[in-house]
Design a protein around this motif. Structure first.
Motif, PDB file in Angstrom:
ATOM      1  N   THR A 192       0.840  -1.196   0.000  1.00 35.47           N
ATOM      2  CA  THR A 192       0.000   0.000   0.000  1.00 35.47           C
ATOM      3  C   THR A 192       0.875   1.246   0.000  1.00 35.47           C
ATOM      4  O   THR A 192       1.854   1.339   0.745  1.00 35.47           O
ATOM      5  N   ALA A 193       0.494   2.223  -0.813  1.00 30.86           N
ATOM      6  CA  ALA A 193       1.298   3.433  -0.974  1.00 30.86           C
ATOM      7  C   ALA A 193       0.977   4.448   0.117  1.00 30.86           C
ATOM      8  O   ALA A 193       0.466   5.535  -0.154  1.00 30.86           O
ATOM      9  N   THR A 194       1.256   4.088   1.346  1.00 26.32           N
ATOM     10  CA  THR A 194       1.076   5.017   2.459  1.00 26.32           C
ATOM     11  C   THR A 194       2.066   4.650   3.548  1.00 26.32           C
ATOM     12  O   THR A 194       2.693   3.590   3.515  1.00 26.32           O
ATOM     13  N   THR A 195       2.190   5.534   4.529  1.00 25.88           N
ATOM     14  CA  THR A 195       3.139   5.280   5.607  1.00 25.88           C
ATOM     15  C   THR A 195       2.412   4.764   6.838  1.00 25.88           C
ATOM     16  O   THR A 195       1.349   5.272   7.197  1.00 25.88           O
ATOM     17  N   TYR A 196       2.975   3.742   7.470  1.00 22.24           N
ATOM     18  CA  TYR A 196       2.314   3.135   8.622  1.00 22.24           C
ATOM     19  C   TYR A 196       3.341   2.479   9.526  1.00 22.24           C
ATOM     20  O   TYR A 196       4.505   2.271   9.146  1.00 22.24           O
TER      21      TYR A 196
ATOM     22  N   GLY B 276      -3.048  12.195  26.692  1.00 19.17           N
ATOM     23  CA  GLY B 276      -3.343  12.514  25.302  1.00 19.17           C
ATOM     24  C   GLY B 276      -2.130  12.349  24.428  1.00 19.17           C
ATOM     25  O   GLY B 276      -0.997  12.182  24.915  1.00 19.17           O
ATOM     26  N   MET B 277      -2.353  12.385  23.119  1.00 21.51           N
ATOM     27  CA  MET B 277      -1.263  12.255  22.166  1.00 21.51           C
ATOM     28  C   MET B 277      -1.588  13.042  20.910  1.00 21.51           C
ATOM     29  O   MET B 277      -2.751  13.279  20.586  1.00 21.51           O
ATOM     30  N   SER B 278      -0.545  13.473  20.235  1.00 26.39           N
ATOM     31  CA  SER B 278      -0.694  14.117  18.936  1.00 26.39           C
ATOM     32  C   SER B 278       0.205  13.393  17.940  1.00 26.39           C
ATOM     33  O   SER B 278       1.195  12.764  18.320  1.00 26.39           O
ATOM     34  N   ILE B 279      -0.165  13.462  16.665  1.00 30.22           N
ATOM     35  CA  ILE B 279       0.630  12.882  15.591  1.00 30.22           C
ATOM     36  C   ILE B 279       0.874  13.972  14.554  1.00 30.22           C
ATOM     37  O   ILE B 279      -0.073  14.599  14.074  1.00 30.22           O
TER      38      ILE B 279
ATOM     39  N   GLN C 106      -1.397   4.657  11.017  1.00 37.52           N
ATOM     40  CA  GLN C 106      -1.175   5.270   9.711  1.00 37.52           C
ATOM     41  C   GLN C 106      -1.078   6.771   9.910  1.00 37.52           C
ATOM     42  O   GLN C 106      -1.927   7.368  10.561  1.00 37.52           O
ATOM     43  N   ARG C 107      -0.048   7.379   9.369  1.00 38.65           N
ATOM     44  CA  ARG C 107       0.135   8.815   9.513  1.00 38.65           C
ATOM     45  C   ARG C 107      -0.406   9.534   8.283  1.00 38.65           C
ATOM     46  O   ARG C 107      -0.366   9.013   7.175  1.00 38.65           O
ATOM     47  N   GLY C 108      -0.909  10.752   8.494  1.00 37.49           N
ATOM     48  CA  GLY C 108      -1.549  11.483   7.409  1.00 37.49           C
ATOM     49  C   GLY C 108      -2.977  11.014   7.213  1.00 37.49           C
ATOM     50  O   GLY C 108      -3.612  10.474   8.120  1.00 37.49           O
ATOM     51  N   VAL C 109      -3.515  11.215   6.002  1.00 36.81           N
ATOM     52  CA  VAL C 109      -4.893  10.811   5.714  1.00 36.81           C
ATOM     53  C   VAL C 109      -5.029   9.292   5.756  1.00 36.81           C
ATOM     54  O   VAL C 109      -6.028   8.751   6.221  1.00 36.81           O
TER      55      VAL C 109
ATOM     56  N   SER D   3      -4.280   7.859  11.860  1.00 36.51           N
ATOM     57  CA  SER D   3      -5.322   6.952  12.328  1.00 36.51           C
ATOM     58  C   SER D   3      -4.663   5.824  13.110  1.00 36.51           C
ATOM     59  O   SER D   3      -3.550   5.390  12.794  1.00 36.51           O
ATOM     60  N   ILE D   4      -5.353   5.385  14.165  1.00 40.70           N
ATOM     61  CA  ILE D   4      -4.868   4.298  15.017  1.00 40.70           C
ATOM     62  C   ILE D   4      -5.887   3.178  14.925  1.00 40.70           C
ATOM     63  O   ILE D   4      -7.028   3.324  15.368  1.00 40.70           O
TER      64      ILE D   4
END
Length: 790
Positions: free
Chosen positions: A118-122, A163-166, A209-212, A225-226
């Motif tokens: 898949t062409a995404t980062t995870y 809490g957490m941020s990405i 998954q980071r980003g959209v 997304s987690i």
């Protein structure tokens, strides 16, 4: 710094190559007809190498040093196999896989997961990875070593409100699902982890998954997304006890039980947990209880699983932070002193999953879910006016009293239910199609009560001084397609989402609330990846995401001043490579926002300072995620994320001293609040002997600005925190494992703050005054855990 990091990474890769000598080829086939199994996972245990078989069913490990290794092969729908292989020269071996007689749980989350092609980062996080640090702190702290993640704790010790941020995106922009079912609150869109005490003990694996990212259920993912999968089938019965204690009277007790597979058809799993802590901040105590129950019927081609899990929390409030003026002298200050100043909430989740392999290449997944939540937070208020509660003034002895000390409770009583589904079709290794979607409905009641007052007015116990009913309906449908041409993999993902949000009644400020909004979003994603060999690939993708405003944006505005939805164009490109003693992923991203919602200070037409749309803002960054094992006992895991997070043109609105007017201040290319330009982590783990480990865990976060003005006086200083983990596992007769873990956090006693906020005004002399509030994190502290497995 970045040049040095890249040079160091290149040096590690070259060293890994120089140490290697031979190749190992693993062929994976089905034992039924010798059909090759493409995409099987082949791991060389004791090393960092995990390779997936190609179209010929082959996985090739190059540059393997002489020695004896355990090779483990797994593939969905087949029994996992392992055997020892001695490598003295170029070697080849064959695994003939036996099909499982039950459908595995992996199919439940298949539709929302990214794969190697898949062409995404995870980032995938296994059960074993989670368990290493799971001795008391909340789930966000267990994810702290993943790329671009920053965590914080109101109480300072990682228990309670965390809490957490990405990538600088807060919890309202991070989509979280459990077994494909949305967890984010429908109105605030955040995840309140305090309701999920010790949930990590019932988690099998997590994908971030980071980003959209790829399409999933629930609110739009803007930072990431987690995707969480809970307990899966364990074929053998088990019992497990986890007990830990530590600083600030932190205590965790967990019992886990499982029947294993009964009559080759049924399985039952359960967990009961308690977590307590006094917190680093004064009186910031937490009393958390939770349970998890799961029962499943396993068929050869179908799976029916029911999950019930619940969390009950009582936490003393610490969410106002510590004023800057007290930070140097009283870091643990808490302004609240009323004994009942607590937050109380219970949330119970019910899930029913059904999966069916309709054919060898066609799988159906469906799920029904229901979440019941109810609770309140209690506050002591000094000298509040009666009219703020719709009450009449009190006359005593001819004196009119217009205000009183009182205790109030603000309630949230909600229901969330719906269904999700996915249909996956796969032909060999060339085509993979997924059709999925969901319909979810939220019904919530917001209301407030005065339970005590110094002066009684015209109210009765149980009266509600405000009440607001909200309904939110969320429908989405998505289709994904992956098509492989030799080494080229094409990816397309299209999602349609419709949101209807209605609320009726009065808010807590007694303002009439009657609004309805209908939103339609189309979120396309396309990508391409190229597989050089079994060990490396490159990818690039373009995705568009849309996201609605949160509840506060609606309730504190009229339909005329209501903010617009946010829109994001997300470009990702990266390279992944795996060797015998290293793996490395490099990813570059561009997140281009239109109408991003931020706090500007501007007052709208109903007198509220809420978030406003800014037309043009962006995040650009580079992320590295790698591991290196120069010798078997030593492993170094490292992540680094450098970014530029900007609003191109920003106008800040600051109240004048009389609070009747505002002054506009314009900024060109200013930093987005709470978005560090560098986040890095490191874990250096050494095994001095079998079953023992010593690890140095480090985290660096650069300066974060509390507002969008890039002003150092209103910011969090950079911090560098180091923890040490000591672990030892052993076996006794009748006990499968006795594990001891000692986690020493912040060993160098760093005084730092991971979160905060600011407000201010312009005084009569024309000077700007600001008031910063911080959330200090704990200085040196420890957790000691004992794990027993039977």
């Amino acid at each position: 710094m970045i040049k040095n990091l890249i040079a160091t990474g290149a040096f590690f890769v070259l060293m890994g190559t120089a140490l290697a000598q031979h190749s190992l080829t693993v062929e994976v086939v089905s034992n039924e007809n010798d059909e090759v199994l493409s995409g099987a996972s082949v791991q060389l245990t004791g090393t960092l190498s995990t390779v997936h078989t190609d179209q010929s069913g082959l996985a090739v490990f190059r540059n393997v040093a002489p020695g004896t290794y355990e090779v483990q092969v797994s593939f969905v729908g087949f029994h996992t196999q392992a055997r020892e292989i001695t490598v003295n020269d170029d070697e080849q071996t064959r695994f003939s896989m036996r099909r499982s007689n039950v459908l595995t749980d992996e199919v439940i989350v298949q539709a929302t997961r990214a794969s190697e092609q898949t062409a995404t980062t995870y980032k995938n996080i296994s059960k074993e990875d989670i368990a290493k640090n799971n001795i008391g702190q909340d789930l966000p702290f267990l994810l702290n070593q993943t790329p671009s993640v920053v965590v914080s704790s109101d109480a300072g010790a990682g228990v309670g409100y965390t809490g957490m941020s990405i990538r600088g995106s807060d919890a309202t922009r991070v989509n979280v699902t459990i077994n494909g079912i949305p967890l984010n609150d429908s109105e605030s869109m955040a995840v309140v982890w305090v309701n999920m005490a010790d949930f990590a003990s019932s988690v099998d694996n997590i994908q971030i998954q980071r980003g959209v990212g790829t399409s999933t259920n629930g609110a739009g993912a803007f930072g990431g997304s987690i995707n969480i999968q809970t307990t899966t089938l364990n074929e053998d019965p088990y019992a497990e006890l986890d007990n830990s204690f530590g600083s600030y009277n932190t205590l965790k007790n967990t019992v886990r039980l499982g029947t294993g597979l009964i009559n080759n058809k049924f399985s039952f799993d359960g967990r009961l947990s308690r977590v307590k802590s006094d917190g680093y901040i004064d009186r910031a105590s937490s009393d958390l209880k939770s349970f998890f129950l799961s029962g499943a019927w396993h068929g050869e081609r179908s799976l029916l699983r029911a999950n019930v899990f619940s969390g009950k929390e009582r936490t003393y409030q610490a969410w106002n932070g510590v004023p800057e003026a007290l930070l140097a002298t009283d870091r643990t200050y808490n302004e609240f002193t009323y004994e009942g100043q607590t937050d109380n909430y219970t949330q119970t989740h019910y899930q029913l999953h059904y999966s069916n392999a309709l054919a060898d290449n066609l799988t159906l997944n469906t799920a029904l879910h229901y979440t019941r939540g109810a609770g309140y937070y209690e506050e002591y208020r000094e000298d509040d006016e009666f009219k703020s509660y719709g009450l009449e003034d009190v006359t005593i002895g001819g004196e009119t009293i217009t205000a009183t000390d009182l205790v109030r409770r603000r309630w949230l009583d909600n229901h969330f239910y719906g269904l999700t589904y996915s249909l996956n079709y796969q032909t060999g290794v060339n085509l993979n199609l997924t059709l999925g979607g969901a319909y979810n409905e939220y019904r919530g009641k917001h209301f407030g009560e005065v339970i005590w007052a110094q002066y009684a007015s015209n109210s009765a116990l149980g009266d509600r001084y405000y009440e607001d009913d909200a309904v939110k309906k969320d429908f989405n449908i998505f289709g994904k397609a992956e098509y492989r041409i030799d080494q080229l993999n094409l990816f397309a993902d299209f999602q349609y989402r419709r949101v209807a949000y209605t609320f009726l009644g009065f808010d807590r400020n007694l303002i009439q609330l009657d609004q309805t909004d209908y939103l339609n979003f189309f979120n396309p994603k396309v990508g391409v990846s190229y597989q050089f060999d079994n060990n490396s690939n490159v990818y690039a993708s373009l995705a568009i995401g849309n996201k609605e405003p949160i509840r506060k944006d609606y309730t504190e505005s009229s339909t005329n001043s209501r903010p617009r939805p946010e829109r994001l164009k997300n470009v990702e490109a990266g390279y992944r490579i795996t060797g015998r003693n290293f793996n490395l992923g490099a990813n570059g991203y561009a997140m281009l926002y239109r109408d991003q919602l931020i706090v500007t200070g501007q007052i709208n037409d109903v007198g509220s300072a809420i978030r406003q749309n800014v037309p043009d803002s962006y995040r650009l960054g580079l992320e590295l995620d790698g591991q290196w094992q120069p010798v078997r006992p030593l492993t170094w895991s490292v992540t680094a994320a450098v970014s530029r997070n900007k609003i191109r043109n920003f106008t800040e609105y600051v109240d004048l001293y009389d609070y009747q007017s505002q002054q506009e201040i314009f900024y060109k290319s200013t930093n987005i609040a709470m978005s560090p330009s560098f986040v890095g982590s490191s874990e250096l783990a050494y095994q001095p002997f079998t079953n023992a480990e010593i690890a140095l865990i480090s985290k660096y976060v650069s300066r974060q600005y509390l507002d969008n003005t890039s002003t150092v006086e209103r910011s969090l200083d950079a911090f560098f925190v180091n923890n040490v983990r000591l672990a030892y596992n052993m076996k006794f007769k009748g006990i499968k494992n006795v594990g001891l873990t000692l986690l020493i956090n912040n060993i160098f006693n760093e005084k730092y703050e991971a979160n905060g906020y600011t407000w201010g005004y312009i005084n009569e002399a024309g000077a700007r005054e600001h008031f910063n509030y911080y959330f200090p994190q704990a200085t040196a502290n420890f957790l000691l855990g004992l794990n027993l497995k039977f």
